[in-house]
Write an enzyme that holds these catalytic residues in place. Structure first.
Site, mmCIF file in Angstrom:
data_model
loop_
_atom_site.group_PDB
_atom_site.id
_atom_site.type_symbol
_atom_site.label_atom_id
_atom_site.label_comp_id
_atom_site.label_asym_id
_atom_site.label_seq_id
_atom_site.Cartn_x
_atom_site.Cartn_y
_atom_site.Cartn_z
ATOM 1 N N GLY A 238 0.841 -1.196 0.000
ATOM 2 C CA GLY A 238 0.000 0.000 0.000
ATOM 3 C C GLY A 238 0.875 1.245 0.000
ATOM 4 O O GLY A 238 1.997 1.247 -0.535
ATOM 5 N N SER A 239 0.419 2.264 0.682
ATOM 6 C CA SER A 239 1.109 3.547 0.630
ATOM 7 C C SER A 239 2.431 3.573 1.371
ATOM 8 O O SER A 239 3.191 4.534 1.255
ATOM 9 C CB SER A 239 0.199 4.646 1.187
ATOM 10 O OG SER A 239 -0.966 4.726 0.402
ATOM 11 N N THR A 240 2.721 2.543 2.134
ATOM 12 C CA THR A 240 4.029 2.519 2.806
ATOM 13 C C THR A 240 5.140 2.400 1.768
ATOM 14 O O THR A 240 6.308 2.576 2.087
ATOM 15 C CB THR A 240 4.147 1.331 3.794
ATOM 16 O OG1 THR A 240 4.066 0.098 3.065
ATOM 17 C CG2 THR A 240 3.037 1.359 4.826
ATOM 18 N N PHE A 241 4.746 2.097 0.535
ATOM 19 C CA PHE A 241 5.694 1.978 -0.554
ATOM 20 C C PHE A 241 6.192 3.344 -1.019
ATOM 21 O O PHE A 241 7.249 3.466 -1.633
ATOM 22 C CB PHE A 241 4.975 1.274 -1.713
ATOM 23 C CG PHE A 241 5.857 0.422 -2.583
ATOM 24 C CD1 PHE A 241 6.769 -0.468 -2.037
ATOM 25 C CD2 PHE A 241 5.763 0.514 -3.968
ATOM 26 C CE1 PHE A 241 7.560 -1.252 -2.850
ATOM 27 C CE2 PHE A 241 6.562 -0.278 -4.785
ATOM 28 C CZ PHE A 241 7.461 -1.156 -4.220
ATOM 29 N N LYS A 242 5.376 4.379 -0.744
ATOM 30 C CA LYS A 242 5.599 5.682 -1.363
ATOM 31 C C LYS A 242 6.940 6.326 -0.999
ATOM 32 O O LYS A 242 7.622 6.863 -1.890
ATOM 33 C CB LYS A 242 4.433 6.629 -1.034
ATOM 34 C CG LYS A 242 3.161 6.226 -1.780
ATOM 35 C CD LYS A 242 1.955 7.020 -1.295
ATOM 36 C CE LYS A 242 0.686 6.586 -2.015
ATOM 37 N NZ LYS A 242 -0.515 7.148 -1.380
#
Lengths: 372, 635
Positions: free
Chosen positions: B328-332
């Site tokens: 999810g957004s922890t990838f950003k």
């Protein structure tokens, strides 16, 4: 008598006690007994009371020997029939009312103690047959041998039925020796041997299962290594591992680790053999050989037909004990309950054996009385 | 008359003496046979029987070593041994096992579950000598059995060392459990050539540290030469090589921290891994739900086994290393860092977010209806703007993304000292080529790159990998191999072996880029999606929320948590490190079906960091946050 010096009368008294004792016979028996005690000590390390128990048994046995050594053969002859009949009667009584121990009906309650009538047959049988042949000495015919055969087989079958194969074998042997010495012709002996071998097959059917098993496992003990073959396998290992010199007194591992069952009674030879090796075995064989030789000598010199037959048969009973026991422990004969003579623990067997010794002594002592 | 009598007498005597002679010969022959037999046994075959006699009396008895202990970094015992009586059946010596058990049941209590467990053991361990029908006998039961012992040949009371896990379910996926050596274990031990060292040992580590450090914990089996009697009873010990206890293993893990982390999950499924940046030491390692490892020690009964195995929550699954989740957004932050490093973006560069990104005729929707407006890189992280990353990933291209993120450990095993780690998927055209068979499936479509940018699509990582990446970022690009074990103590030599931090690689990253990303992540916790969870924190920290879709949402359809089954709800993720300046802890959290990252996962991170940095124990467990997610800005 009153004039005799006290020490003289003492010596005479001692002479009266020891006069009847045959030196060589007694010495040999004593050595064997001593070997027995030494071995027993090793076999019963966890239960030393056995050794003192055996000493007590010895006291009884010596007394019995001495008593029988006092009785002249003629007197003994008078006991033959009553002893035989009493034995027969008791065997019947055992078959009817006896106690069962270890799956066999062998014991009879007499007051407080138990008693094995089959044991007394070991002496009563040769006594009876010797008496019978003596009576018909002059006119021995085939018929007499047949009668002797019947007299022999009835108690033997009763004992075998208990079942007590060991005693049956010994009583049978005792009777056969008398018949043999009485002069059964070689032809008949040969014929009987053939018939006997042929008769083994129907006899096989009469045997108890455990008796058959004993014979079968003798042929191949490994078929039942934890059951019937166990005794033979372990005792053979004990004997074999003893080697020439043996492992030394008290050093037998087979013994001390309780691999040997009945190691103080029927299998004491395994203990002895493991600890004293081939040398010990040879000494033991030699002692028995000398004992037997002495007994046969006494028989050969015996004055009457009765005493000859009796002495010869008794001597060969010693042989039978020794041969059957050592044979079974070393794995060439089936396991039958026969002790090693003079060595195995057990009061009854010891008493019987010393009664035999006593009889031999008596025969020896009275060898010239009748001849004159 | 007298003469003939005398003559007869002499002839008779002669014949008799002949017979005596014959008897003498027979005796000699018989004794000769005996003598020959003695010579055969005692001279010819003596060696054979001597060996047999030796075999008879000496029994080699293996002495199982005491298993090493497992302790946490503060010396708290997590796995220990205790002695207890067991009632064991020597299966080879008992003809009718079922009947024996029935008879035993008259003497000691035997529950149906004992029976079923015994049957299970019987099937699984064919070559075992004895198997326990009952364990932990009371003194009274021991006495009762002893009195009835004669009735049960082949049944024995044995004093055995048992493994015990005092914390039960806590850290169960780290510690693991031991179990009886089954046929498969036996094969493995034989392959390793160590089966001799396992003679006399019934148990082997099956999972967790118990499994991966089996060799250290086991120790060396001792040998006793025991003289035995025919009944197999030992009489005396002839010689003794004592067993050497297994090594004690001290973990980097702090059990108190672990407890706080696990409690913070409050019954929800998920995983957490906290790592010390710069060493790789694992401080907390959570996989929820766990299980009680004590159940396995004596052989788990089929009922408990079925419960664990068939539970939809899959408690035996080690989610932290084997569970695969889209980040999810922890990838950003990693994507932003890659863009900075590759020079594809400047921190100040902005995009306008109308609430979606259109590509190839398809709309990639932003979470925030109406969009975030003008967004620069800082804002893209703090507010978790999806559109920014749709555009960015499209600009970067899948190859550059894969190349830039692989060094952080995405899509490869971290090498943590536990078995059963999953690889995960860092998507790339090469990966797709290998993964699929059909040519049309093997092709990488440009549209697929777009959703990669927000940690969706084929992205799939273990929480361990997420934590590893976080620790790497926190340590300015230094990749350390994560390890649960801190050091190993050898009892015998009193020596201690540390698991030295193992630097796998140093990612060349510009300091200012890292610093910017860290500041942006700090912004998340100060003013962004993590601000609520970190309100009032007395330390600086960086974080990033994440919400991972479990089911595909149709294009142009708004995801509505309330309309979706609990198991199809989004996973809630959070990554964090603290303190900002000199990070001492980095972590990644996944709460399955927890909804928004800010709601479920971030408070767990707060609790863990509070304890680790301040020693602050959270208030008694609060009920999980309600459906307040809709208020949140983005995820």
């Amino acid at each position: 008598m009153a004039l005799d010096a006290p020490h003289l009368s003492l010596r005479r008294l001692a002479g009266r006690f020891t006069g009847s004792i045959d030196g060589p016979l007694f010495t040999l028996a004593l050595i064997l007994v001593a070997i027995g005690l030494v071995t027993l000590y090793s076999a019963s390390y966890e239960y030393p009371a056995r050794v003192t128990g055996q000493l007590a048994n010895l006291a009884v046995a010596f007394t019995a020997m001495w008593v029988f050594a006092q009785i002249p053969p003629q007197t003994l002859m008078r006991f033959a029939v009553p002893a035989y009949l009493a034995g027969l009667l008791l065997l019947v009584a055992v078959a009817l009312f006896g106690d069962i121990a270890n799956g066999a009906r062998r014991w009879l309650h007499v007051g407080v103690t138990r008693f094995q009538p089959s044991e007394m047959m070991k002496i009563a049988m040769p006594l009876m047959l010797a008496w019978y042949f003596h009576r018909h000495e002059a006119t021995l015919r085939t018929r007499d041998f047949l009668v002797a055969g019947v007299l022999l087989l009835v108690p033997v079958l009763l004992i075998a039925k208990q079942p007590d194969l060991g005693t049956a074998v010994l009583v049978m042997a005792a009777g056969c020796y008398v018949i043999f010495f009485a002069g059964l012709s070689w032809k008949v002996i040969a014929g009987l041997a053939v018939a006997g071998i042929a008769g083994l097959f129907p006899l096989w059917g009469l045997l108890h299962d455990y008796q058959r098993k004993r014979i079968l496992t003798l042929l191949d003990p490994t078929t039942d290594p934890l059951g019937a073959g166990y005794h033979i396998i372990q005792s053979t290992i004990a004997v074999g591992s003893g080697g020439i010199l043996g492992k030394g007194w008290l050093q037998g591992t087979q013994t001390h680790l309780e691999f040997i069952p009945e190691r103080h009674t029927d299998f004491i030879f395994a203990v002895f053999s493991e600890e004293f090796g081939l040398i010990g075995n040879c000494v033991l064989l030699l002692l028995y050989l000398l004992l037997i030789a002495r007994g046969l000598m006494i028989a050969a010199n015996a004055p009457t037909f009765f005493s000859r037959l009796l002495a010869g048969a008794v001597t060969l009973i010693f042989f039978t004990y020794a041969f059957v026991n050592m044979g079974m422990v070393s794995g060439i004969l089936p396991v039958v309950g026969v002790p090693l003579p003079f060595v195995s623990y057990g009061g009854t067997a010891l008493a019987t054996l010393f009664v035999g010794i006593g009889i031999l002594m008596s025969v020896h002592r009275h060898r010239k009385l009748v001849q004159t | 008359m007298r003469l003939t009598e005398l003559k007869n007498h002499e002839r008779e005597l002669y014949y008799f003496q002949l017979r005596i002679g014959a008897a003498g010969v027979a005796v000699l022959i018989a004794f000769g046979v005996l003598f020959a037999r003695f010579v055969y046994l005692q001279v010819v075959q003596r060696d054979y029987y001597h060996t047999k006699a030796e075999d008879n009396r000496i029994s080699i008895v293996p002495v199982a070593p005491n298993r090493g202990l497992i302790l946490d970094r503060n010396g708290v015992v997590l796995a220990r041994n205790y002695s207890a009586y067991t009632l064991e059946i020597l299966t080879a010596k008992v003809a009718d096992v079922e009947r024996t058990i029935n008879e035993l049941a008259e003497v000691v209590e035997i529950q149906p579950r004992d029976r079923s467990r015994f049957r299970k053991l019987l099937v699984e361990t064919r070559n075992a000598e004895s198997l326990p029908i009952r364990t932990r006998l009371t003194d009274e039961e021991v006495a009762r059995f002893a009195a009835n012992r004669y009735r049960f040949p082949g049944v024995e009371i044995k004093a055995r060392l048992f493994r015990q896990y005092p914390f039960g379910e806590l850290a169960s996926h780290v510690i693991g459990y031991i179990g009886r050596i089954n046929d498969k274990d036996q094969e493995r031990l034989e392959e390793l050539g160590v089966e001799a060292n396992y003679r006399g040992t019934d148990f082997v580590g099956k999972s967790g540290i118990e499994g991966s450090y089996q060799n250290e914990l086991h120790g060396t089996t001792g040998i006793e030469q025991v003289e035995i009697d025919a009944g197999g009873r030992g009489i005396r010990t002839l010689s003794r090589t004592p067993a050497q206890s297994g090594n004690d293993i001290t973990l980097a893990l702090d059990i108190k921290l672990q407890e706080i982390a696990e409690n913070a999950f409050a019954g929800r499924r998920g995983a957490l891994v906290a790592i010390e940046p710069g060493t790789g030491g694992v401080l907390a390692f959570v996989s929820k739900p766990g299980f009680d490892p004590n159940l396995f020690v004596e052989g788990i009964d089929p009922q408990s086994w079925a419960e664990l195995n068939n539970s939809p929550d899959r408690p035996l699954n080690n989610r932290a290393i084997a569970g695969l989740y889209p980040p999810g957004s922890t990838f950003k932050p990693y994507l932003a860092l890659a863009a900075l490093e590759l020079g594809k973006r400047k921190t100040t560069q902005t995009i306008f977010d109308p609430g979606y990104f259109e590509f190839g005729g398809r709309r990639f929707r932003d979470d925030k209806v109406g969009g975030h407006g003008t967004v620069d890189m800082y804002k893209s992280i703090v507010q978790s703007c999806d559109t920014y990353y749709y555009v960015l990933s499209n600009d970067l291209g899948i190859d550059a993304i894969a190349r830039s993120l692989a060094p952080f450990g995405f899509g490869s095993r971290t090498g943590i000292d536990l078995d059963g780690e999953s690889v995960g998927v860092l998507p790339s055209p090469e990966w797709k080529m290998k993964r699929f068979r059909k040519p049309e499936q093997q092709k990488w479509y440009a549209g697929e790159t777009i959703s990669i940018g927000i940690g969706q699509g084929y992205n799939s990582y273990t929480p361990m990998q997420l934590a590893q990446a976080m620790a790497t970022l926190a340590a300015n690009g230094a990749v350390y191999k994560p390890h649960l074990v801190h050091y190993i103590d050898n009892q015998r030599t009193s020596s201690r072996r540390y698991l030295e931090p193992e630097l796998v690689r140093r990612i060349p990253l510009k300091d200012e880029n890292i610093e910017f990303i860290k500041q942006a992540m700090a912004g998340v916790n100060k003013e962004g999606t993590g601000a609520r969870a970190f309100a009032g924190a007395q330390y600086t920290s960086g974080g990033k929320t994440g919400t991972a879709q479990v089911i595909a949402i149709k294009a142009n359809e708004k995801y509505n948590e309330k309309n979706v089954q609990e198991r199809h709800r989004d996973h809630s993720l959070f990554i964090a490190f603290a303190p900002l300046e000199n990070p001492k802890i980095a972590l990644a959290i996944v709460v399955e079906n927890g909804g928004f990252g800010a709601t479920a996962a971030a408070p767990i991170a707060r609790a863990v960091l509070d304890y680790y940095l301040l020693g602050k124990v959270p208030d008694p467990v609060k009920p999980p946050a309600g459906d307040a997610a809709d208020e949140e800005e983005g995820d």
